[in-house]
Scaffold this motif. Sequence first.
Motif, PDB file in Angstrom:
ATOM      1  N   THR A 179       0.818  -1.212   0.000  1.00 33.54           N
ATOM      2  CA  THR A 179       0.000   0.000   0.000  1.00 33.54           C
ATOM      3  C   THR A 179       0.849   1.259   0.000  1.00 33.54           C
ATOM      4  N   HIS A 180       2.048   1.208   0.569  1.00 34.72           N
ATOM      5  CA  HIS A 180       2.948   2.354   0.620  1.00 34.72           C
ATOM      6  C   HIS A 180       4.357   1.892   0.243  1.00 34.72           C
ATOM      7  N   SER A 181       5.059   2.713  -0.515  1.00 34.87           N
ATOM      8  CA  SER A 181       6.414   2.370  -0.939  1.00 34.87           C
ATOM      9  C   SER A 181       7.375   3.500  -0.642  1.00 34.87           C
ATOM     10  N   VAL A 182       8.525   3.142  -0.092  1.00 31.84           N
ATOM     11  CA  VAL A 182       9.629   4.086   0.075  1.00 31.84           C
ATOM     12  C   VAL A 182      10.558   3.878  -1.112  1.00 31.84           C
ATOM     13  N   ILE A 183      10.716   4.928  -1.911  1.00 32.16           N
ATOM     14  CA  ILE A 183      11.509   4.848  -3.134  1.00 32.16           C
ATOM     15  C   ILE A 183      12.816   5.603  -2.930  1.00 32.16           C
ATOM     16  N   ALA A 184      13.901   4.967  -3.314  1.00 31.21           N
ATOM     17  CA  ALA A 184      15.218   5.591  -3.198  1.00 31.21           C
ATOM     18  C   ALA A 184      15.797   5.840  -4.586  1.00 31.21           C
ATOM     19  N   PRO A 185      16.640   6.850  -4.733  1.00 28.07           N
ATOM     20  CA  PRO A 185      17.317   7.061  -6.009  1.00 28.07           C
ATOM     21  C   PRO A 185      18.036   5.782  -6.440  1.00 28.07           C
ATOM     22  N   GLY A 186      17.957   5.474  -7.708  1.00 23.26           N
ATOM     23  CA  GLY A 186      18.563   4.254  -8.221  1.00 23.26           C
ATOM     24  C   GLY A 186      17.581   3.115  -8.380  1.00 23.26           C
ATOM     25  N   ALA A 187      16.369   3.261  -7.843  1.00 31.26           N
ATOM     26  CA  ALA A 187      15.348   2.230  -8.037  1.00 31.26           C
ATOM     27  C   ALA A 187      15.010   2.125  -9.527  1.00 31.26           C
ATOM     28  N   VAL A 188      14.724   0.924  -9.996  1.00 32.48           N
ATOM     29  CA  VAL A 188      14.420   0.694 -11.410  1.00 32.48           C
ATOM     30  C   VAL A 188      13.172   1.481 -11.805  1.00 32.48           C
ATOM     31  N   GLY A 189      13.275   2.249 -12.879  1.00 32.59           N
ATOM     32  CA  GLY A 189      12.117   2.975 -13.398  1.00 32.59           C
ATOM     33  C   GLY A 189      11.662   4.141 -12.548  1.00 32.59           C
ATOM     34  N   PHE A 190      12.485   4.616 -11.627  1.00 30.01           N
ATOM     35  CA  PHE A 190      12.100   5.679 -10.695  1.00 30.01           C
ATOM     36  C   PHE A 190      11.990   7.004 -11.444  1.00 30.01           C
ATOM     37  N   GLU A 191      10.796   7.585 -11.436  1.00 27.65           N
ATOM     38  CA  GLU A 191      10.610   8.865 -12.120  1.00 27.65           C
ATOM     39  C   GLU A 191       9.410   9.613 -11.551  1.00 27.65           C
ATOM     40  N   ASN A 192       9.437  10.913 -11.721  1.00 28.99           N
ATOM     41  CA  ASN A 192       8.301  11.776 -11.400  1.00 28.99           C
ATOM     42  C   ASN A 192       7.437  11.845 -12.656  1.00 28.99           C
ATOM     43  N   VAL A 193       6.208  11.353 -12.555  1.00 35.95           N
ATOM     44  CA  VAL A 193       5.331  11.219 -13.720  1.00 35.95           C
ATOM     45  C   VAL A 193       4.437  12.447 -13.839  1.00 35.95           C
ATOM     46  N   ASN A 194       4.454  13.054 -15.004  1.00 37.55           N
ATOM     47  CA  ASN A 194       3.587  14.199 -15.274  1.00 37.55           C
ATOM     48  C   ASN A 194       2.198  13.678 -15.630  1.00 37.55           C
ATOM     49  N   VAL A 195       1.330  13.588 -14.647  1.00 30.53           N
ATOM     50  CA  VAL A 195      -0.017  13.048 -14.832  1.00 30.53           C
ATOM     51  C   VAL A 195      -0.937  14.154 -15.341  1.00 30.53           C
ATOM     52  N   ALA A 196      -1.468  13.965 -16.542  1.00 30.23           N
ATOM     53  CA  ALA A 196      -2.373  14.955 -17.140  1.00 30.23           C
ATOM     54  C   ALA A 196      -3.802  14.723 -16.645  1.00 30.23           C
ATOM     55  N   SER A 197      -4.541  15.803 -16.500  1.00 27.26           N
ATOM     56  CA  SER A 197      -5.901  15.707 -15.969  1.00 27.26           C
ATOM     57  C   SER A 197      -6.870  15.091 -16.967  1.00 27.26           C
ATOM     58  N   ASP A 198      -6.508  15.047 -18.262  1.00 25.69           N
ATOM     59  CA  ASP A 198      -7.439  14.543 -19.269  1.00 25.69           C
ATOM     60  C   ASP A 198      -7.192  13.079 -19.627  1.00 25.69           C
ATOM     61  N   LEU A 199      -6.342  12.383 -18.870  1.00 26.28           N
ATOM     62  CA  LEU A 199      -6.134  10.952 -19.057  1.00 26.28           C
ATOM     63  C   LEU A 199      -6.373  10.230 -17.738  1.00 26.28           C
ATOM     64  N   PRO A 200      -6.957   9.026 -17.778  1.00 31.77           N
ATOM     65  CA  PRO A 200      -7.171   8.282 -16.531  1.00 31.77           C
ATOM     66  C   PRO A 200      -5.843   7.832 -15.931  1.00 31.77           C
ATOM     67  N   LEU A 201      -5.835   7.679 -14.617  1.00 29.56           N
ATOM     68  CA  LEU A 201      -4.596   7.347 -13.928  1.00 29.56           C
ATOM     69  C   LEU A 201      -4.056   5.990 -14.379  1.00 29.56           C
ATOM     70  N   THR A 202      -4.948   5.040 -14.642  1.00 26.94           N
ATOM     71  CA  THR A 202      -4.480   3.714 -15.041  1.00 26.94           C
ATOM     72  C   THR A 202      -3.730   3.729 -16.368  1.00 26.94           C
ATOM     73  N   ALA A 203      -3.997   4.710 -17.231  1.00 24.42           N
ATOM     74  CA  ALA A 203      -3.296   4.772 -18.521  1.00 24.42           C
ATOM     75  C   ALA A 203      -1.790   4.898 -18.333  1.00 24.42           C
ATOM     76  N   TYR A 204      -1.377   5.502 -17.209  1.00 19.55           N
ATOM     77  CA  TYR A 204       0.044   5.705 -16.961  1.00 19.55           C
ATOM     78  C   TYR A 204       0.756   4.444 -16.490  1.00 19.55           C
ATOM     79  N   MET A 205      -0.008   3.353 -16.358  1.00 21.56           N
ATOM     80  CA  MET A 205       0.600   2.068 -16.037  1.00 21.56           C
ATOM     81  C   MET A 205       0.383   1.055 -17.152  1.00 21.56           C
ATOM     82  N   GLY A 206      -0.246   1.486 -18.250  1.00 24.55           N
ATOM     83  CA  GLY A 206      -0.486   0.617 -19.387  1.00 24.55           C
ATOM     84  C   GLY A 206       0.079   1.219 -20.644  1.00 24.55           C
TER      85      GLY A 206
END
Length: 351
Positions: A99-126
């Motif tokens: 339910t909660h994750s502590v992410i450290a620099p160097g983690a695989v795929g670690f990024e700040n995702v620019n989530v747009a308001s006109d796309l559903p949240l699940t789209a950013y994982m598909g």
Amino acid sequence: MLNRRIVLNSRPVGVPVHDNFRVEEATVPDLAEGQVLLENRVFAIDPAVRGMLDDVKSYLPAVPLGGLIPTMVLGRVVQSRNPAFREGDYGRAFIGWETHSVIAPGAVGFENVNVASDLPLTAYMGACGWSGITAYVGLKRYGEIRSGDEVLMSAAAGAVGSVGGQIARLSGCRVVGTVSSEEKARIVTDVLGFDAAINYRDCDSLDSEIERHFPDGIDLYFDNVGGATLDAVLPRMKAFGRIPVCGMVANYNNQSNPYPLRNIWQVLVNRITMRGFLAYEAVDMLHEAETALADWVRTGQLVATENVATGLDAAPDAFIRLMTGQTIGKTLVRLDDNVSTLADWTPVRNG
């Protein structure tokens, strides 16, 4: 703060079962400098994780007994000691079912995702996440896709294949997909716009079907499955054909006894370029891929398909359904029913 997490209770033998997993609770630790705490919102359920549940060597370490089941997560930042993340941002990384994750620099795929308001949240994982990025990178960089190519996409109704086939179509190629049912064949042709589909479970000879669809040979084969499909494809490749190798799902439930390839010598005969790849390594293409995928989805040029379960406890069942071939599109778990999905969304305009 308590963190609920799903760990490996026992190693699967063949297809995973519910007894292979168990739920634990643990206290969320204090953050160290550079770390970010996510309240997870969506899990990406991926077949490659099956290989990490066996005690065998892979491109990522095997999960130890009692270890967190790995997955790509998308979560809202609730605490940050990293200047690249603020509270309320969305972070994405390869962490696990929790339910909660502590992410450290160097983690695989670690990024700040620019989530747009006109796309559903699940789209950013598909389609707009790592499945879509994998398809994009695999075709563009490692498959060197060209307009006019004859393309075969394996696992064409799956998370990567369903996006990859559409990218090939948008790139001016003729595209055929392999699928495991007539329903999937209908979806990839009628909904996703593939030129044709091959149901490998309902044909007398996969070799003959591939030859029928590609009488002049295949320029580019995007391999998600390996096994018998790869073996049947190799003799049909054109000279100097390209095979980006994304996955080997045909062997994931049986890694100790993989399918024996008879036709691998065709790599030499036809001077085929066959290249395994990990999309995470193409970081220089990340912005290009994310921008193109989001625009195609937003405008309806690319149809994103997903199947979504709800709640942490739904993750094992979603994974089992994926590994038994029951799913279409990207398999996802949203942590609660407040997470927006494609089911309640339509493109903003026609492409």
